[in-house]
Structures are given as C-alpha cells and as structure tokens.
Design a protein around this motif. Sequence first.
Motif, short mmCIF file in Angstrom:
data_model
loop_
_atom_site.label_atom_id
_atom_site.label_comp_id
_atom_site.label_asym_id
_atom_site.label_seq_id
_atom_site.Cartn_x
_atom_site.Cartn_y
_atom_site.Cartn_z
N GLU A 197 0.97 -1.21 -0.12
CA GLU A 197 -0.05 0.04 -0.07
C GLU A 197 0.91 1.26 0.04
O GLU A 197 1.93 1.16 0.62
CB GLU A 197 -0.90 0.10 1.31
N TYR A 223 4.56 3.89 3.04
CA TYR A 223 4.36 2.47 2.55
C TYR A 223 4.14 1.49 3.66
O TYR A 223 4.68 1.86 4.66
CB TYR A 223 5.42 1.89 1.76
N LEU A 334 -4.91 6.70 -0.86
CA LEU A 334 -4.16 5.45 -0.69
C LEU A 334 -4.66 4.62 -1.66
O LEU A 334 -5.52 4.15 -2.01
CB LEU A 334 -4.55 4.91 0.75
N PRO A 336 -3.47 0.38 -3.32
CA PRO A 336 -2.79 -0.90 -3.27
C PRO A 336 -1.82 -1.07 -4.15
O PRO A 336 -1.92 -0.45 -5.37
CB PRO A 336 -3.84 -1.95 -3.54
#
Length: 339
Positions: A197, A223, A334, A336
């Motif tokens: 992430e 991260y 945010l 993935p």
Amino acid sequence: MEKIKVGIAGLGRLGKEHAKNLSFKIANAELTAACSIVPSELEYAKKELGLEKVYLDFHEMLKDADIEAVVIVTTSDQHCWQIAAALDAGKHVFTDKPLGVTIEECKIAEKAVERHPELTFFLGFMRRFDPSYSHAKEKIKQGAIGKPYMLKATGIDPEALVEGAIKFASKSGGIFIDMAIHDIDFIRWFLESDPVEVYAAGATFKHPEFKAVGDDETGAAMYKCANGAIAFVHVGRTAPHGYHVETEIIGTEGTIRISPVPEKNLCMIYDQHGAVKECVSGFPERFADAYRIEMENFIHCIQQKDKPEITVYDGTKSTQIAFTTMEAYKKRKLLPITY
C-alpha cells in the motif's frame, strides 16, 4: 585471469564515472569501446580514455567491437531494448537504474534475461554496495537491531543543481520515478518485504516551474509492507547545503542511521559561522566507492560465473512501486500495489 573487455553506452555525468573506473580502477576490466549519440562524449572517450573504437550506433558497437560485456548508462527510456540487444548479441550486461520506464519495457528485459541464463545481467542499484549501507545490512543480518519494522529514507538533490532538474522535469516521469527508485529498493532490501500500500503527496514552495509541468519540488510517500513493516520516503530537489541522502532503519531492539549529516570528509571548520562540516556536492562524490565496488562485482560475477544478488525482477518491482506511488500522488489517495 584475462581481463573482461567492456564497451560502454552513454558518457554523460554518470557514464564518465563508470568509464573512468573501468579504464583506471578495476584491474580485471578493460574498456575497449564506447557508444554515444553525443559527438562531444565520443571525443572525450578518445582524448581522455584513449579509446579508438567509438560509435554513434549501439547496434554497430555490438557487431563491430571486440567486447564481452556492455555497460549501459544511457537515458532510462533506452535501457530495455539495449539490454535485449546486448544479451541477444552474446554480451554480459550491466545497466544503470531504473530497469525501464514502463512495466512493458521491464518485461522485455525480463524475457531477454530469461533467454540467456548463461550470461550475467547486473542491475546497478549501487547504494547496496556503498560501504556504509552494506555494513548496515550485515549488522541487521546479525540481529543488531532485532526485527526491522520501519524505514525512513531521505534523498534530496542540491539547490545548486535545481535548474537542471527544472529543465528535465517534464520528461522525468514525476518526482517519485525520478528521485525515489533507490529508496524504494531499500524498502525491499532492508525490511525484506514488498510494499503493498502507498499514499503520497507533494509540495512546491520555491520553484513554481515544477508545478507548471504537473510535478513538485518535494515529495513524501508512506508504504505498508506485506509483513506489516512501514516505510517513509522523502525526496526533493532543493537541499541548500548540498546532496543529502539519509536512511534510518528501526528495529525491535535498536536503530541504525546512515549519513545523518552528508559529510564531505572528517574535517571540521571552526570560524565565524561556528563549527561547520562541509557537505558532499552530488552523487558522484557521495557514492564514488559504491560505483567502483558494484562494477568490480559485475566483473567478478562474469569471471566466476556467479549470479548477482540484484535481479531483473528487482528492477521490475521497483518500477511497479514507483509508478503506483506516482498514481497515489496524482490521485491523492491510498492505493494498493500489485505485482
């Protein structure tokens, strides 16, 4: 043992450093050819390096020059096709980071490496070979700080070079692709886990020229890794004191900090400004030993038929992480990270 004959592609600022190392500092290597699309760089190769074989065309160097290995220090968008061409021509390959500027390009390089397992492919994440960083890695392996769970990395170019950064900004791919690839590699190397992430943001307070091309002079990213570890990356282009690279790895039993002050040497100046430490001016000065050591390692891997620690897949993952970081920066959310 016979010397490995090497041809180099690209003789810009970093290319010259590699060329000088190959010519004068690495005993088992012999630089015999150079390629560049810039005529003045070929003149440099002739006059300063004493090379007779110089080429404007990369394919011509591969075909004509008496070389066993190629060192690629061209612009990032040229790396992958040159990697494939050199490997297909039967040459061992060293390439500077990044591996490529798109995932599709990285896959071209991966397939070329897979076609030629008999040849050495070496990706130049040179900070892993810096004596301070390699010592930190060894201490972590020994358990000196327990289990690493957080990394903080800072990399800021000097304000003195900002005009060059401004000119290049529209073609750089964005601040994280341009500036953060080494720090992204460190996340995976020191924390031994892939980021899954990322959230990123940028800021510009001094040079609006960066904003004009959709970029920023400073960027920060956070991260989360697959194993639960956390990393923070701070990159920029306006350090007033010089070239600033600093890394901190925090573990369950201690912390390691590398280069908290980017010292030029051990000299301290006492004057009207107080007690002053001069700082390094740029990456060639700060990482001179790392560039030499990584090239020595490349030549060693060829001669001993050893496999380099850093693989082509490390290059692809770093590129994937950097692109997702830029996407998070642009979308302000945010995201993935998928591989």
